[in-house]
Design a protein around this motif. Structure first.
Motif, PDB file in Angstrom:
ATOM      1  N   ARG A 350       0.840  -1.184   0.000  1.00 19.82           N
ATOM      2  CA  ARG A 350       0.000   0.000   0.000  1.00 19.82           C
ATOM      3  C   ARG A 350       0.886   1.250   0.000  1.00 19.82           C
ATOM      4  N   ILE A 351       0.352   2.317  -0.585  1.00 18.05           N
ATOM      5  CA  ILE A 351       1.059   3.596  -0.595  1.00 18.05           C
ATOM      6  C   ILE A 351       0.701   4.387   0.650  1.00 18.05           C
ATOM      7  N   GLU A 352       1.710   4.910   1.298  1.00 17.17           N
ATOM      8  CA  GLU A 352       1.499   5.698   2.518  1.00 17.17           C
ATOM      9  C   GLU A 352       1.110   7.123   2.151  1.00 17.17           C
ATOM     10  N   ILE A 353       0.129   7.655   2.872  1.00 19.98           N
ATOM     11  CA  ILE A 353      -0.364   9.011   2.634  1.00 19.98           C
ATOM     12  C   ILE A 353      -0.378   9.761   3.956  1.00 19.98           C
ATOM     13  N   ALA A 354       0.157  10.968   3.936  1.00 18.33           N
ATOM     14  CA  ALA A 354       0.158  11.782   5.157  1.00 18.33           C
ATOM     15  C   ALA A 354       0.374  13.238   4.787  1.00 18.33           C
ATOM     16  N   GLY A 355      -0.353  14.123   5.479  1.00 15.61           N
ATOM     17  CA  GLY A 355      -0.144  15.551   5.292  1.00 15.61           C
ATOM     18  C   GLY A 355      -0.402  16.037   3.884  1.00 15.61           C
ATOM     19  N   GLY A 356      -1.352  15.417   3.195  1.00 16.81           N
ATOM     20  CA  GLY A 356      -1.689  15.842   1.850  1.00 16.81           C
ATOM     21  C   GLY A 356      -0.772  15.318   0.770  1.00 16.81           C
ATOM     22  N   ARG A 357       0.098  14.356   1.123  1.00 17.56           N
ATOM     23  CA  ARG A 357       1.101  13.893   0.160  1.00 17.56           C
ATOM     24  C   ARG A 357       1.227  12.367   0.196  1.00 17.56           C
ATOM     25  N   MET A 358       1.618  11.802  -0.941  1.00 12.43           N
ATOM     26  CA  MET A 358       1.970  10.392  -1.037  1.00 12.43           C
ATOM     27  C   MET A 358       3.461  10.241  -0.781  1.00 12.43           C
ATOM     28  N   VAL A 359       3.788   9.232  -0.010  1.00 14.38           N
ATOM     29  CA  VAL A 359       5.189   8.914   0.230  1.00 14.38           C
ATOM     30  C   VAL A 359       5.666   7.999  -0.896  1.00 14.38           C
ATOM     31  N   VAL A 360       6.749   8.378  -1.545  1.00 18.34           N
ATOM     32  CA  VAL A 360       7.281   7.574  -2.639  1.00 18.34           C
ATOM     33  C   VAL A 360       7.897   6.304  -2.047  1.00 18.34           C
ATOM     34  N   PRO A 361       7.439   5.121  -2.470  1.00 20.18           N
ATOM     35  CA  PRO A 361       7.993   3.879  -1.902  1.00 20.18           C
ATOM     36  C   PRO A 361       9.491   3.772  -2.144  1.00 20.18           C
ATOM     37  N   ASP A 362      10.208   3.243  -1.153  1.00 16.18           N
ATOM     38  CA  ASP A 362      11.654   3.070  -1.310  1.00 16.18           C
ATOM     39  C   ASP A 362      12.039   1.617  -1.578  1.00 16.18           C
ATOM     40  N   ARG A 363      11.046   0.767  -1.818  1.00 13.87           N
ATOM     41  CA  ARG A 363      11.335  -0.618  -2.171  1.00 13.87           C
ATOM     42  C   ARG A 363      11.955  -0.670  -3.570  1.00 13.87           C
ATOM     43  N   PRO A 364      12.785  -1.673  -3.873  1.00 17.71           N
ATOM     44  CA  PRO A 364      13.387  -1.759  -5.215  1.00 17.71           C
ATOM     45  C   PRO A 364      12.334  -1.825  -6.309  1.00 17.71           C
ATOM     46  N   GLY A 365      12.613  -1.171  -7.421  1.00 19.76           N
ATOM     47  CA  GLY A 365      11.691  -1.153  -8.542  1.00 19.76           C
ATOM     48  C   GLY A 365      10.479  -0.297  -8.246  1.00 19.76           C
ATOM     49  N   VAL A 366       9.354  -0.661  -8.840  1.00 20.54           N
ATOM     50  CA  VAL A 366       8.103   0.011  -8.522  1.00 20.54           C
ATOM     51  C   VAL A 366       7.621  -0.409  -7.139  1.00 20.54           C
ATOM     52  N   GLY A 367       8.121  -1.548  -6.663  1.00 15.90           N
ATOM     53  CA  GLY A 367       7.840  -1.976  -5.294  1.00 15.90           C
ATOM     54  C   GLY A 367       6.513  -2.672  -5.119  1.00 15.90           C
ATOM     55  N   LEU A 368       6.080  -3.422  -6.142  1.00 12.98           N
ATOM     56  CA  LEU A 368       4.773  -4.079  -6.082  1.00 12.98           C
ATOM     57  C   LEU A 368       4.911  -5.593  -6.181  1.00 12.98           C
ATOM     58  N   THR A 369       4.038  -6.286  -5.461  1.00  9.97           N
ATOM     59  CA  THR A 369       3.908  -7.738  -5.518  1.00  9.97           C
ATOM     60  C   THR A 369       2.447  -8.070  -5.750  1.00  9.97           C
ATOM     61  N   LEU A 370       2.161  -8.968  -6.677  1.00 11.01           N
ATOM     62  CA  LEU A 370       0.780  -9.329  -6.949  1.00 11.01           C
ATOM     63  C   LEU A 370       0.173 -10.063  -5.760  1.00 11.01           C
ATOM     64  N   SER A 371      -1.085  -9.746  -5.466  1.00 12.30           N
ATOM     65  CA  SER A 371      -1.770 -10.373  -4.347  1.00 12.30           C
ATOM     66  C   SER A 371      -2.253 -11.769  -4.727  1.00 12.30           C
ATOM     67  N   ASP A 372      -2.658 -12.534  -3.729  1.00 13.48           N
ATOM     68  CA  ASP A 372      -3.122 -13.897  -3.990  1.00 13.48           C
ATOM     69  C   ASP A 372      -4.527 -13.932  -4.586  1.00 13.48           C
ATOM     70  N   ARG A 373      -5.132 -12.749  -4.790  1.00 11.89           N
ATOM     71  CA  ARG A 373      -6.446 -12.689  -5.416  1.00 11.89           C
ATOM     72  C   ARG A 373      -6.354 -12.634  -6.939  1.00 11.89           C
ATOM     73  N   VAL A 374      -5.196 -12.299  -7.458  1.00  6.62           N
ATOM     74  CA  VAL A 374      -5.038 -12.127  -8.900  1.00  6.62           C
ATOM     75  C   VAL A 374      -5.356 -13.401  -9.689  1.00  6.62           C
TER      76      VAL A 374
END
Length: 388
Positions: A350-374
């Motif tokens: 999930r993307i973190e949101i605070a103070g009117g802004r999105m926090v840019v993920p610092d995980r490698p790449g785009v930082g996404l893993t497909l869920s088990d619902r896909v």
């Protein structure tokens, strides 16, 4: 070392090669049918699902990059079919040479052009290659591109659709602001202009003058109506009026931009860099709204960012916040990112949101893993490879 004035590298070239590409066509159901002005004018039906195209590029070194594209209402099967046809040209190639590989895919499908479903199919693979490259470097995509910031301004759209009654708009506005979102966007373009004005007035009165507020007409006004509505909306101190006219009417947008104090935004429906260049040349927009999955992926988006920056435009990428938060972070000017939670069920993170802004993920790449619902939403699955 140098030879004849030419700098020669002693570092070994990469031996990694693309081994296989897995493609998945996924239909993501939406919890509530979505209606905007295009539905009320009879041009489209309510949206009940999003067609996703996932590409996973794997290499002989055992690395994998994940990319995605999407289509709304129509186009998902076409994107999957085209990606399946052009993907074989990448097998055995160096995954680092992304621009060259993008061109190879375009030429593999040249007879269907360089925009529309063709480039949207290529986008999923292109995005996967960039994800792979950033993962190899151990960097987030934003850091790989060169980030100007670690957070970006964000605004909510999903709470402002035309099917939502006024009371619901106010409740959604409160919820969005409580979650830390910075701005709100309302859909307009109702066949009865007074309805639009009443809805915008109600939200502006509810949230006060300091909350950034945008409106989006989804291309449903003609030039005369757009000018009248634009003038009537000036009182609400909007961040922008989005898609007041047909997306390809660069001249009309330019006239509107000259006539109004409120900035004009557009670009989300365009499917190539060249189409965006027409807007830029015409002086048609103050804020440009490209969509990386629609214009051919990150490779094309980075080209457009340079052109937009040179033209002094604001940037507000459309949709797909999971990807665009990284791209917006790499834009020199202060951007906006559109918050949609529609795609969240597809991913673990999930993307973190605070103070009117999105926090840019610092995980490698785009930082996404497909869920088990896909897997349960997958309607087509194919793997292209040396033995595939």
């Amino acid at each position: 070392m140098t030879t004849g004035g030419t700098l020669m590298s002693t570092a070994p070239g990469t031996l990694d090669r693309i081994r296989e590409i897995r493609l998945r066509s996924v239909r993501l159901p939406l919890p509530t049918p979505i209606s905007d002005a295009k539905v009320l004018t009879g041009r489209q039906r309510p949206m009940t699902e999003v067609a996703m195209l996932f590409a996973e590029v794997s290499t002989t070194d055992g690395l994998t990059g994940l990319g995605f594209g999407y289509a709304k209402r129509a186009g998902g099967p076409a994107q999957f079919a085209h990606a399946h046809e052009v993907a074989p040209v990448l097998i055995g190639q160096d995954p680092n040479d992304i621009a060259r590989l993008w061109t190879a895919m375009v030429w593999a499908g040249a007879s269907v052009g360089r925009s529309g479903a063709a480039t949207q199919a290529i986008a999923a693979i292109d995005n996967a290659l960039w994800d792979l490259k950033a993962r190899r470097a151990g960097l987030s995509l934003a850091k790989l591109l060169g980030a100007h910031r670690d957070t970006v301004r964000c605004y909510n759209t999903s709470g402002g659709f035309l099917h939502t009654p006024v009371e619901g708009l106010l409740d959604n506005a409160d919820e969005s602001l409580q979650r830390g979102l910075g701005g709100l966007k309302l859909k307009v373009g109702h066949p009865e202009p007074g309805v639009d004005l009443a809805r915008v007035a109600a939200v502006r009165g509810h949230v006060g003058p300091d909350v950034p507020l945008m409106v989006d007409a989804n291309q449903q006004w003609d030039r005369a109506t757009a000018l009248r509505m634009g003038r009537a909306l000036e009182q609400f101190d909007l961040v922008w009026i989005e898609e007041p006219l047909d997306a390809y009417d660069a001249a009309g947008h330019a006239r509107l931009a000259d006539a109004l104090d409120t900035p004009i935004a557009s670009g989300e429906m365009l499917t190539s860099v060249r189409e965006h260049v027409e807007l830029i040349r015409a002086g048609a927009v103050d804020t440009i709204q490209p969509d990386a999955p629609r214009i051919g992926g990150i490779t094309q988006f980075t080209t457009l960012m340079v052109l937009a920056d040179q033209a002094g435009l604001a940037l507000a990428p459309h949709y797909a916040m999971e990807l665009h938060v990284h791209l917006a972070a790499a834009y020199p000017g202060e951007p906006w990112v559109e918050h949609f939670d529609w795609l969240e069920p597809l991913f673990v993170e999930r993307i973190e949101i605070a103070g009117g802004r999105m926090v840019v993920p610092d995980r490698p790449g785009v930082g996404l893993t497909l869920s088990d619902r896909v897997p349960g939403w997958t309607v087509a699955d194919a793997t292209v490879g040396a033995n595939g």
